[in-house]
Every structure is written in C-alpha cells, then in structure tokens.
Design an enzyme around this catalytic site. Structure first.
Site, mmCIF file in Angstrom:
data_model
loop_
_atom_site.group_PDB
_atom_site.id
_atom_site.type_symbol
_atom_site.label_atom_id
_atom_site.label_comp_id
_atom_site.label_asym_id
_atom_site.label_seq_id
_atom_site.Cartn_x
_atom_site.Cartn_y
_atom_site.Cartn_z
ATOM 1 C CD GLU A 150 -2.606 1.489 2.464
ATOM 2 O OE1 GLU A 150 -2.911 2.668 2.731
ATOM 3 O OE2 GLU A 150 -2.845 0.533 3.213
ATOM 4 C CB CYS B 2 -1.741 6.903 1.640
ATOM 5 S SG CYS B 2 -2.901 5.848 2.534
#
Length: 465
Positions: free
Chosen positions: A231, A265
C-alpha cells in the site's frame, strides 16, 4: 549510536523515545519463535483465536488516554483526535474478526459422482508487517488481525517514528493471552528489514509506505516467490460537479485535505471544480480553512498539528514556492497562523488556485497541508485530469446525480471511488490501489486472501471403483 533508534518529536524537536536496535541474533530468535508458535496456533480453533483478538481490543482501549498523548508526541497529530484512531482500529479489527468464518471457510465444489472435492485455506506461515507512522494503528491492524485470525504468526516492524505503537499492541495481545511467539515486534533498521525479508522463514510481507519503500521491499523479496502486499502513495483527486451540494463538498474536501496535516495516503490532494461554481467553492473553502488552529498537538485547542518533521514541512514549502513561481495564487495568509515557521515542522494550511499539471503540487505526492484547486469545463475534462497521475488509490465525485456519478467512477483509475464523501475507509470494502499506489488489498473478506494459500482436496470416495 548506530545501534540506537531515536524518535524526535515534532512538537519541540526533543528525543521522545530511544530504543536499542535488535541484533542479528535477536532477530533470528524472533523469527524462529514465530515459526515454532505458528504451528500450534494454526491448529487453534477459530473461535478461540477470535476470543483472544477481541480481548486484545478490550486491553488496548483501556489505554486510549495514554495512547492519544503518545501519538501527539511521536507524530504530531492533535491529542484531541487520538481516540479516533483507537476507535477506528477497533472498528476495523472487529469487522475482520467477524468476517473470518466466511472468509476462511473451505470452498465446497458441486457434486461429482464418486468424489468429494473442496479447497481448504491454509495459513501462509510467518507474516512480516511493516507499518508507517501517519496512521500507525489503523494501517498496522489492517494486516495484523486477518493474519493472526487466519492462523499465521506475525512480526511487526513499525516506523522508527512510532515505535511505542508496536509495544502497545504487543502488550495488549500478551494481556489477552495470545500464546508467546504468535505476535512479536522488532525495532530494526531499513537494512536489517531487507535482510529479514530475505529470511526463508518469512512467508509474506505486508508493507505500507512510500513508493521507494515499496520498491525496496520488492527488491528484497525478489526471487523468494513469496507474497508481497504494497500500500503505497496517493495523489487523490476530487471532482465537484455543477449539481453538487456545495456546502457538503466544501466541508468534506477541506477536512480531507488538512486532517492529520494532510499526512494521509488517501488525503485530498487535487480538487477539480466545475467552472460554474468554481469561484463560490474557492471562497467557501478558503473561509473554512482559516478556522483551523495551528499549534502544539498537546494543546486541547489545536486542530492542526505540526507535520512529522521539519524536512517534510520544507518539502511542502518547496512545492508551494514552485507553484507560485509558475503562476499559482495562494489564498491563505501564513501570518494568520503565527506558529507556522520556516525550519520547523509547523506549517500553515494552503489552498492554491490557477494551478495546472505542469506544477509539482498537482502531480507529486505532497503528504502535507496543501491542495490545488482547478476549474474544469465538464465531466470529460475532469476525468482526464483525475486519471493524469502515476497514482490511483482513491478518487471522489460530489454530485446529486448518483447514476451519473457512478458512470464517471467507472472511468476513473482508482482502488476506491467515493460519491459525496472522501478520505474514508470502510472495513467492509477492499482497500486497494492501482498504478504506483500499490498491489494487493487489505480489509473486507478479500483481505484474508493474502494470508492464506489454497490447498485442493481431491478424494475418491469409492476407492475400489
């Protein structure tokens, strides 16, 4: 001091935590312990695993006041929001615990005369979780709970900025009665982490972090033929259509851009607004942004804390300066935020207009409290700009025409697509990205797939036939 890890607090630049790094011998002992413990743990009934994991959450929640203060000192988020991370971690963990029976159930095939056939889900073995500092519990738990529930053992390598998070989780699992060796942590360097990934007893790596970090993990795992979940970064866009509920869009996107000082993010980093409502949106967004209070995260009045370190703040300052030099217009007077000072981690939020994709701030991940706002002609114009990125984590559209918004979403390159909200994670949905935002997924029932391997059972019932 090469064998000592220091956590420098963004609050005042002091050393907040100091830990000795594990030696090669200590790392090897942890891996051997994890391997040995996993064999027994994999045969532990699922309901027992669930009971221990739920008790861990009880133990963890009992420490939420101390945890909130630690987060403020380690990574700068206002302490007033610390309990949100605790609550969010518990929500995700509980969902994954409850999803385990269906996610881990064997797949029964249809009848075939004389045969019994099914596919069993076998734990992969020892899972290494490498977690980041920005949402240190939320990101870590995405992998830890499904890995343990699936019958694996877990070794957690947390960020050097948030080492106490690994220790808090370990203590909670220990108090809950988790067998020794099933969950452990290591304070080690990047170099030692790469060596650890090459260890033949590590069977899966779950990494959350930067694109360069993901590349380093892939390089370390190269040739080992193990699973690697990544990720990585994001430059997440939002499109506000002409028919949007403008007040809702302003509130959601400003929070999405500036919560956690933009260090997310999936934070909002690019905003595209239909030209007919562009000026109105900009005016409302600027007014709302001016309400933030920048200051020490241990001050209860603070709503915007420092970035994690001065270097990160300087990176965003450079992006802003580059954009302004190229014609962008800043809308937030930094003097409104007296704590914002060059050379420190304290940085005022900024909204930029007259931006375009020739500017770093619209293409390069900022990971800080700045957002660019562009006017667009129509849906096609917006879709083209949204997809003009090396990243593809999340994207959002604000519109009262849900069917049209869904149609737009089917053309957007992202792992998660929002309509009339942004910067949120639902544990029932797969958390995943495309392009440089990574590979694989966590959460949802699909989040278990990374931590098991399929084993097919093909049984001839009538052996004499």
């Amino acid at each position: 001091m090469e064998n000592v890890q220091q956590t420098i607090s963004p609050i005042d630049g002091s050393v907040y935590v100091e830990r000795k790094l594990a030696t090669d011998k200590e790392v090897s002992a942890v891996v051997e312990s994890a391997k040995a413990a996993q064999k027994n743990w994999s045969s532990t009934p699922l309901e027992v695993r669930a009971e221990i994991c739920r008790q861990m959450l009880v133990e963890f929640k009992s420490q939420e006041e101390a945890i909130s203060k630690e987060l403020a000192w380690m990574m700068g988020r206002p302490a007033r929001y610390g309990k949100n991370e605790v609550a969010g971690m518990i929500e995700r963990a509980e969902y994954m615990i409850n999803a385990a029976p269906s996610a881990l159930a064997s797949l029964e095939l249809g009848p075939k005369v004389g045969f019994k056939r099914y596919i069993k889900k076998i734990p992969v073995g020892v899972v290494l979780v490498v977690a980041p500092w920005n949402y240190p519990y939320l990101t870590a738990i995405n992998s830890i709970i499904p890995a343990i529930m699936a019958g694996n053992s877990v070794i957690l390598k947390h960020s050097a900025q948030t080492p106490l998070c690994a220790e808090r989780l370990y203590n909670a699992f220990h108090a809950a009665g988790l067998p020794e060796g099933v969950f452990q942590f290591l304070h080690i360097s990047h170099q030692s982490t790469a060596v650890l990934i090459k260890n033949p007893n590590i069977n899966y790596v779950a990494f959350t972090g930067s694109v360069p970090g993901g590349e380093a993990v892939e390089k370390a795992a190269s040739g080992r033929f193990i699973g690697v979940g990544l990720e990585l970064g994001g430059k997440d866009p939002v499109y506000i259509r002409e028919d949007a509920d403008l007040d809702l869009a302003v509130e959601a996107t400003v929070d999405g851009a500036f919560f956690n000082s933009g260090q997310s993010c999936c934070g909002t980093e690019r905003i595209y607004v239909h030209k007919s409502i562009y000026e109105t949106y900009l005016k409302k967004a600027v007014a709302l942004t001016k309400n933030y209070i920048l200051g020490r995260p241990d001050d209860p009045e603070t709503t915007l804390g420092p970035m994690v370190k001065s270097g990160a703040a300087d990176f965003v300052r450079q992006q802003i300066a580059d954009a302004i030099a190229r014609g962008a217009v800043p809308h937030i007077d930094e003097s409104l935020f007296p704590d914002s000072q060059r050379g420190t981690a304290y940085l005022a939020p900024q909204i930029l207009s007259r931006v375009d994709h020739s500017m770093r701030v619209m293409t390069e991940e900022s990971f800080g409290p700045v957002v660019g706002v562009m006017a667009v002609e129509n849906d096609d114009h917006a879709i083209g700009l949204m997809n003009d990125s090396e990243f593809g984590l999340t994207a959002a559209v604000f519109s009262q025409d849900i069917e049209k918004a869904i149609e737009i979403g089917e053309q957007v390159e992202a792992g998660t697509y929002f309509i009339n909200r942004c910067d949120y994670l639902d544990p029932g949905l797969a958390w995943t990205g495309v392009k440089n935002s990574g590979r694989g997924c966590t959460l949802s029932v699909l989040g278990y797939d990374a931590f098991v391997r399929p084993m097919s059972f093909h049984i001839k019932v009538n052996a004499g036939d």
